[in-house]
Design an enzyme around this catalytic site. Structure first.
Site, PDB file in Angstrom:
ATOM      1  N   CYS A 185       0.832  -1.197   0.000  1.00 50.05           N
ATOM      2  CA  CYS A 185       0.000   0.000   0.000  1.00 50.05           C
ATOM      3  C   CYS A 185       0.872   1.255   0.000  1.00 50.05           C
ATOM      4  CB  CYS A 185      -0.948  -0.020   1.205  1.00 50.05           C
ATOM      5  SG  CYS A 185      -2.145   1.331   1.176  1.00 50.05           S
ATOM      6  N   CYS A 211      -0.603   4.231   1.867  1.00 51.19           N
ATOM      7  CA  CYS A 211      -0.545   4.113   3.338  1.00 51.19           C
ATOM      8  C   CYS A 211       0.872   4.326   3.857  1.00 51.19           C
ATOM      9  CB  CYS A 211      -0.972   2.716   3.787  1.00 51.19           C
ATOM     10  SG  CYS A 211      -2.437   2.083   2.996  1.00 51.19           S
ATOM     11  N   ASP A 212       1.849   3.743   3.181  1.00 46.15           N
ATOM     12  CA  ASP A 212       3.183   3.634   3.767  1.00 46.15           C
ATOM     13  C   ASP A 212       4.244   4.511   3.111  1.00 46.15           C
ATOM     14  OD1 ASP A 212       2.154   1.712   5.467  1.00 46.15           O
ATOM     15  OD2 ASP A 212       2.657   0.038   4.144  1.00 46.15           O
TER      16      ASP A 212
HETATM   17  C1  LIG Z   1      -0.488  -3.624   4.415  1.00 47.40           C
HETATM   18  C2  LIG Z   1      -1.637  -2.648   4.467  1.00 47.40           C
HETATM   19  C3  LIG Z   1      -1.468  -1.437   5.117  1.00 47.40           C
HETATM   20  C4  LIG Z   1      -2.523  -0.522   5.184  1.00 47.40           C
HETATM   21  N1  LIG Z   1      -2.324   0.647   5.843  1.00 47.40           N
HETATM   22  C5  LIG Z   1      -3.342   1.554   5.913  1.00 47.40           C
HETATM   23  C6  LIG Z   1      -3.174   2.806   6.587  1.00 47.40           C
HETATM   24  O1  LIG Z   1      -2.092   3.113   7.124  1.00 47.40           O
HETATM   25  N2  LIG Z   1      -4.231   3.654   6.610  1.00 47.40           N
HETATM   26  C7  LIG Z   1      -5.418   3.377   5.994  1.00 47.40           C
HETATM   27  O2  LIG Z   1      -6.350   4.167   6.067  1.00 47.40           O
HETATM   28  N3  LIG Z   1      -5.601   2.207   5.346  1.00 47.40           N
HETATM   29  C8  LIG Z   1      -4.598   1.299   5.283  1.00 47.40           C
HETATM   30  N4  LIG Z   1      -4.773   0.125   4.584  1.00 47.40           N
HETATM   31  C9  LIG Z   1      -6.062  -0.108   3.920  1.00 47.40           C
HETATM   32  C10 LIG Z   1      -7.112  -0.518   4.935  1.00 47.40           C
HETATM   33  O3  LIG Z   1      -6.602  -1.572   5.729  1.00 47.40           O
HETATM   34  C11 LIG Z   1      -8.392  -0.960   4.248  1.00 47.40           C
HETATM   35  O4  LIG Z   1      -8.831   0.040   3.347  1.00 47.40           O
HETATM   36  C12 LIG Z   1      -9.503  -1.207   5.258  1.00 47.40           C
HETATM   37  O5  LIG Z   1      -9.072  -2.091   6.264  1.00 47.40           O
HETATM   38  C13 LIG Z   1     -10.741  -1.773   4.571  1.00 47.40           C
HETATM   39  O6  LIG Z   1     -11.685  -2.019   5.559  1.00 47.40           O
HETATM   40  P1  LIG Z   1     -12.932  -2.960   5.348  1.00 47.40           P
HETATM   41  O7  LIG Z   1     -13.809  -2.664   6.514  1.00 47.40           O
HETATM   42  O8  LIG Z   1     -13.494  -2.836   4.002  1.00 47.40           O
HETATM   43  O9  LIG Z   1     -12.436  -4.481   5.503  1.00 47.40           O
HETATM   44  P2  LIG Z   1     -11.085  -5.266   5.738  1.00 47.40           P
HETATM   45  O10 LIG Z   1     -10.123  -4.512   6.564  1.00 47.40           O
HETATM   46  O11 LIG Z   1     -10.645  -5.769   4.422  1.00 47.40           O
HETATM   47  O12 LIG Z   1     -11.621  -6.464   6.645  1.00 47.40           O
HETATM   48  C14 LIG Z   1     -12.580  -7.356   6.256  1.00 47.40           C
HETATM   49  C15 LIG Z   1     -12.454  -8.574   7.138  1.00 47.40           C
HETATM   50  O13 LIG Z   1     -13.692  -9.269   7.231  1.00 47.40           O
HETATM   51  C16 LIG Z   1     -13.451 -10.608   7.565  1.00 47.40           C
HETATM   52  N5  LIG Z   1     -14.173 -11.472   6.617  1.00 47.40           N
HETATM   53  C17 LIG Z   1     -13.920 -11.662   5.286  1.00 47.40           C
HETATM   54  N6  LIG Z   1     -14.773 -12.575   4.771  1.00 47.40           N
HETATM   55  C18 LIG Z   1     -15.575 -12.971   5.795  1.00 47.40           C
HETATM   56  C19 LIG Z   1     -16.647 -13.887   5.894  1.00 47.40           C
HETATM   57  N7  LIG Z   1     -17.079 -14.583   4.828  1.00 47.40           N
HETATM   58  N8  LIG Z   1     -17.241 -14.071   7.101  1.00 47.40           N
HETATM   59  C20 LIG Z   1     -16.817 -13.365   8.189  1.00 47.40           C
HETATM   60  N9  LIG Z   1     -15.804 -12.473   8.136  1.00 47.40           N
HETATM   61  C21 LIG Z   1     -15.190 -12.278   6.968  1.00 47.40           C
HETATM   62  C22 LIG Z   1     -11.952 -10.848   7.454  1.00 47.40           C
HETATM   63  O14 LIG Z   1     -11.363 -10.777   8.733  1.00 47.40           O
HETATM   64  C23 LIG Z   1     -11.531  -9.675   6.607  1.00 47.40           C
HETATM   65  O15 LIG Z   1     -10.201  -9.377   6.714  1.00 47.40           O
HETATM   66  C24 LIG Z   1      -3.753  -0.818   4.547  1.00 47.40           C
HETATM   67  C25 LIG Z   1      -3.920  -2.038   3.896  1.00 47.40           C
HETATM   68  C26 LIG Z   1      -2.881  -2.958   3.842  1.00 47.40           C
HETATM   69  C27 LIG Z   1      -3.081  -4.281   3.142  1.00 47.40           C
END
Ligand SMILES: Cc1cc2nc3c(=O)[nH]c(=O)nc-3n(C[C@H](O)[C@H](O)[C@H](O)COP(=O)(O)OP(=O)(O)OC[C@H]3O[C@@H](n4cnc5c(N)ncnc54)[C@H](O)[C@@H]3O)c2cc1C
Ligand SMILES: *[C@@H]1O[C@H](CO)[C@@H](O)[C@H](O)[C@H]1NC(C)=O
Length: 368
Positions: free
Chosen positions: A185, A188-189
Site C-alpha cells: 500500500c 498508506c506507507d
Molecule cells: C499492508 C496494508 C497497510 C494498510 N495501511 C493503511 C493505513 O495506514 N491507513 C489506511 O487508512 N488504510 C490502510 N490500509 C487499507 C485498509 O486496511 C483498508 O482500506 C480497510 O481495512 C478496509 O476495511 P474494510 O472494513 O473494508 O475491511 P477489511 O479490513 O478488508 O476487513 C474485512 C475482514 O472481514 C473478515 N471477513 C472476510 N470474509 C468474511 C466472511 N465470509 N465471514 C466473516 N468475516 C469475513 C476478514 O477478517 C476480513 O479481513 C492498509 C492495507 C494494507 C493491506
C-alpha cells in the site's frame, strides 16, 4: 521457505484470534448465547441486522446499528481469507492517517478499539466465517459451520485482500522484509521516513501501479517500475504520466526473485535480485522500498453470485449509496470500493446506510 512464512503469519493471526475470541466469550452480552461453538449443534438466530466482516466498515456499521438499538449480530470471521479478525489493518504496523490518533496507532490496536466500541453498544460478535448465504427470499439467511441467521437486513463488509508476491525475503518474520521496506500500500506507507530520498520499486503494470509510482516520486529519490512483460496494461493516459516522469524508470520483462537486507544490518530492505525473464540474467538493484501494486481480491466468493458483482469481483453498489442489487442487502468498505481503499473511507461507507436504513427501521419498522 514461503510455506514456513505463511505458517508464521498464520500463527501470528491465530494468536490474535485466540485473544479476541477469549474476550468475546467473557463479554457479558454474550454470556447467555452459546458462543462456544460445538460443531454438532446448529443454532438459529433471528436478527434485524446481520453484519459480515471485521474491519472499519463492519464496525462502523455495527456501532451505528447498535446505538439505534437494532441489536446487530456481527460475524468477524475465523481467519477468513487468511486474515485475522480485524481485517487488513491487522497486517500492518503504524496507521498514521486515521484522524484521532495524532501519534499514530498500531493496526492491531485500532481494530481492537473498533471492536470494543461495537461491543459497548451491544453488538453480538461471533468469531466465525460466513460461508454461505441465501438472499433469494426474506428473511435473508446466512450460514456458518455452527449457526444459521435469519436477518431482515444484511451488511456485507468482508473487505479485500491486497495481492502479494512470494519470493525469498518477501515474507514477515525472520529473514523477511514485509513491513520493513516491503508493502502492498504505497498510499498508506509511502510517506514513512525509511523511504525518504531513497530508491524505491513498484511491481505492477496496471493503473494503480502507475498511480502509485507517480505518488512515490514525491518521497523517493527514484522509482523503478518492475514489470514482467514488455507492455503495461494501464490506460494510455496513466502510462504517459508515469513514463514522462523523470524520476521513474521502467525495468521491462523482469521479476523480483529475492529481497535482501541493508548492509548496516538494521533488518530493513536493502535491495533486490531482479531476473530478466527473457534472458534469464539476474541483476542487483539497491532499493529501500518495494511496493506491490498487483491488485486486490475482494472477498465475495461466499456470495456465490447472489449479488451483482463487477468484472473484478467487487460488489456493485448504487453510486453514492451502499445499496446492492438485492433490496435490503448493503455493502460497505473495500468489498465495494476499488478506488479509495483506506480505513477512513471504509468506515465512512460503513455509516452510509445509517440514515437510509436506521431511520426507516425506527419509523416504519422495516429497513425499506
Ligand atoms: C499492508 C496494508 C497497510 C494498510 N495501511 C493503511 C493505513 O495506514 N491507513 C489506511 O487508512 N488504510 C490502510 N490500509 C487499507 C485498509 O486496511 C483498508 O482500506 C480497510 O481495512 C478496509 O476495511 P474494510 O472494513 O473494508 O475491511 P477489511 O479490513 O478488508 O476487513 C474485512 C475482514 O472481514 C473478515 N471477513 C472476510 N470474509 C468474511 C466472511 N465470509 N465471514 C466473516 N468475516 C469475513 C476478514 O477478517 C476480513 O479481513 C492498509 C492495507 C494494507 C493491506
Ligand atoms: C522484452 O521481451 C520481448 C520478447 O518477449 C522483446 O521483444 C523486447 O524487446 C524485450 N524488451 C526489453 C526492454 O528487454
Amino acid at each position: 521457505m514461503s510455506q514456513l512464512k505463511l505458517l508464521l503469519s498464520r500463527a501470528g493471526g491465530f494468536l490474535l484470534v485466540s485473544a479476541l475470541s477469549a474476550s468475546a466469550l467473557n463479554a457479558p452480552s454474550l454470556a447467555s448465547s452459546a458462543s462456544s461453538s460445538s460443531p454438532a449443534a446448529m443454532e438459529t438466530h433471528k436478527t434485524k441486522v446481520c453484519i459480515v466482516g471485521s474491519g472499519p466498515a463492519a464496525h462502523t456499521a455495527s456501532i451505528y446499528a447498535a446505538r439505534a438499538e437494532l441489536k446487530p449480530l456481527l460475524f468477524e470471521g475465523w481467519m477468513a481469507n487468511d486474515i485475522a479478525p480485524g481485517g487488513q489493518l491487522t497486517t500492518t504496523t503504524d496507521v498514521e492517517n486515521f484522524p484521532g490518533f495524532p501519534e499514530g496507532i498500531l493496526g492491531i490496536e485500532i481494530v481492537e478499539k473498533f471492536r470494543k466500541q461495537s461491543e459497548r453498544f451491544g453488538t453480538k460478535i461471533f468469531t466465525e466465517t460466513v460461508n454461505k448465504v441465501d438472499f433469494s427470499s426474506k428473511p435473508f439467511k446466512l450460514f456458518t459451520d455452527s449457526r444459521t441467521v435469519l436477518a431482515d437486513a444484511v451488511i456485507i463488509s468482508t473487505g479485500a485482500v491486497a495481492k502479494r508476491l512470494s519470493f525469498a525475503g518477501s515474507g514477515e518474520g525472520a529473514g523477511g522484509f514485509w513491513n520493513r521496506g516491503i508493502s502492498a500500500c504505497a498510499v498508506c506507507d509511502g510517506a514513512a521516513p525509511i523511504f525518504r530520498n531513497k530508491p524505491l520499486v513498484v511491481i505492477g503494470g496496471g493503473d494503480s501501479a502507475m498511480e502509485e509510482a507517480n505518488f512515490l516520486t514525491k518521497y523517493g529519490s527514484k522509482v523503478y517500475i518492475i514489470h514482467r512483460r514488455d507492455a503495461f496494461r494501464a490506460s494510455k493516459i496513466m502510462q504517459q504520466r508515469a513514463l514522462s516522469n523523470p524520476k521513474i524508470e521502467v525495468i521491462w520483462n523482469s521479476s523480483v526473485v529475492e529481497a535482501y537486507g541493508d548492509e548496516n544490518g538494521k533488518g530493513v530492505l536493502g535491495g533486490l535480485k531482479v531476473k530478466n525473464v527473457v534472458t534469464g540474467d539476474v541483476s542487483d538493484l539497491k532499493v529501500s522500498g518495494l511496493f506491490f501494486a498487483i491488485g486486490h481480491e475482494p472477498a465475495t466468493k461466499f456470495l456465490d453470485g447472489q449479488l451483482e458483482l463487477d468484472e473484478d469481483g467487487y460488489v456493485v453498489t448504487k453510486p453514492g449509496t451502499t445499496k446492492t442489487s438485492v433490496v435490503g442487502v448493503f455493502a460497505a468498505g473495500d468489498v465495494q470500493d476499488k478506488k479509495y481503499r483506506q480505513a477512513i473511507t471504509a468506515a465512512g461507507t460503513g455509516s452510509f446506510f445509517a440514515s437510509l436504513f436506521i431511520f426507516s427501521f425506527m419509523y416504519n419498522g422495516s429497513p425499506f
